[in-house]
Design an enzyme around this catalytic site. Sequence first.
Site, PDB file in Angstrom:
ATOM      1  N   HIS A 102      -3.150  -4.113   3.310  1.00 55.53           N
ATOM      2  CA  HIS A 102      -3.900  -3.625   4.249  1.00 55.53           C
ATOM      3  C   HIS A 102      -3.588  -3.512   5.711  1.00 55.53           C
ATOM      4  CE1 HIS A 102      -7.739  -2.198   6.111  1.00 55.53           C
ATOM      5  NE2 HIS A 102      -7.751  -2.847   7.119  1.00 55.53           N
TER       6      HIS A 102
ATOM      7  N   ASN B 242      -4.329   3.715  -1.060  1.00 60.23           N
ATOM      8  CA  ASN B 242      -4.045   4.846  -0.155  1.00 60.23           C
ATOM      9  C   ASN B 242      -3.150   5.991  -0.721  1.00 60.23           C
ATOM     10  OD1 ASN B 242      -3.542   2.339   1.673  1.00 60.23           O
ATOM     11  ND2 ASN B 242      -5.365   3.667   2.306  1.00 60.23           N
TER      12      ASN B 242
ATOM     13  N   ASN C 265     -10.244  -1.727   0.464  1.00 64.01           N
ATOM     14  CA  ASN C 265     -11.327  -1.280   1.177  1.00 64.01           C
ATOM     15  C   ASN C 265     -11.635   0.624   0.873  1.00 64.01           C
ATOM     16  OD1 ASN C 265      -9.109  -1.400   3.067  1.00 64.01           O
ATOM     17  ND2 ASN C 265     -10.257  -0.103   4.519  1.00 64.01           N
ATOM     18  N   HIS C 266     -10.249   0.909   0.574  1.00 63.16           N
ATOM     19  CA  HIS C 266     -10.458   2.341   0.120  1.00 63.16           C
ATOM     20  C   HIS C 266     -10.408   2.704  -1.267  1.00 63.16           C
ATOM     21  CE1 HIS C 266      -9.499   3.769   4.516  1.00 63.16           C
ATOM     22  NE2 HIS C 266      -8.699   2.887   4.446  1.00 63.16           N
TER      23      HIS C 266
ATOM     24  N   ASP D 116       0.596  -1.390  -0.093  1.00 63.42           N
ATOM     25  CA  ASP D 116       0.015  -0.175   0.035  1.00 63.42           C
ATOM     26  C   ASP D 116       0.845   1.385  -0.078  1.00 63.42           C
ATOM     27  OD1 ASP D 116      -1.447  -2.082   1.237  1.00 63.42           O
ATOM     28  OD2 ASP D 116      -2.959  -0.944   1.795  1.00 63.42           O
TER      29      ASP D 116
END
Length: 270
Positions: free
Chosen positions: A178, A40, A67-68, A8
Amino acid sequence: MHILFIGDVIGKPGRDVVAEHLASLKDRLKLDFVILNGENAAHGFGLTRAISHEFFAMGIDCISTGNHWADQKEILSFIGDEDRVLRPINYPKGTPGRGANLFQTRGDESILVVNAMGRVFMDALDDPFAGVDAELNACPLGEGADAILIDMHAEATSEKMAMGHFCDGRASAVVGTHQHVPTADAQILPNGTAYQSDAGACADYDSVIGMEKFNPIQRFVTKLSPGRFTPATGPATLCAIFIETNARGLASRIEPVRVGGRLKETIPEI
Ligand SMILES: [Fe+2]
Ligand SMILES: [Fe+2]
């Protein structure tokens, strides 16, 4: 095949450390394909069209998310036509974008990349195991693809490890994302799938999982949210996983990669 999976990327410090080191890593590790988790990348939350193009210009071949993925609503306007950007496969039917795609590498081999998201301590979604299973059945390793990489975006290491074993022998690698912290469990599972519970983040590690420390600490201490979380701005560490596959598409090697910033550097010798 030599594959690099980059964890990420948190905001500009994360993008900067990738821009600084990717060309030399490509050269040094003789990379055929590079995947990066970009959920992110836009100031800690989501991904924009301009940032995804910035990554492609650096030499990133595929951007996975988590999830983002839709924090920047702009992504909804381009993910339908941009097959190099993946969102988790187990979102409800009709969600824009795709969770898997088959790519050609620089060495003219094929690689299937699948992005899935866990359900433990996360939003309720469709079953990630069923979603991954369907992709592996539709495009078996060695028949439909020369290599298969799965980004399992999840909070619980148990769920990620279960996914690793669930795919063992059917995928080249299952890597976790994550958690934003690299785990020290890189291994080749008994049937030949490379596995690491979390790739870590490309972020300033003088932070709380990539974010400026003050607001997250206050939230834990007071249970009130003092304000928006923003990426920590010090020098970032690039955290990634190097995977080498054999003629059968299974893993012959998995090595952590860390460059820059506060974490101890490690770059595998090729
Ligand atoms: Fe993340
Ligand atoms: Fe995430």
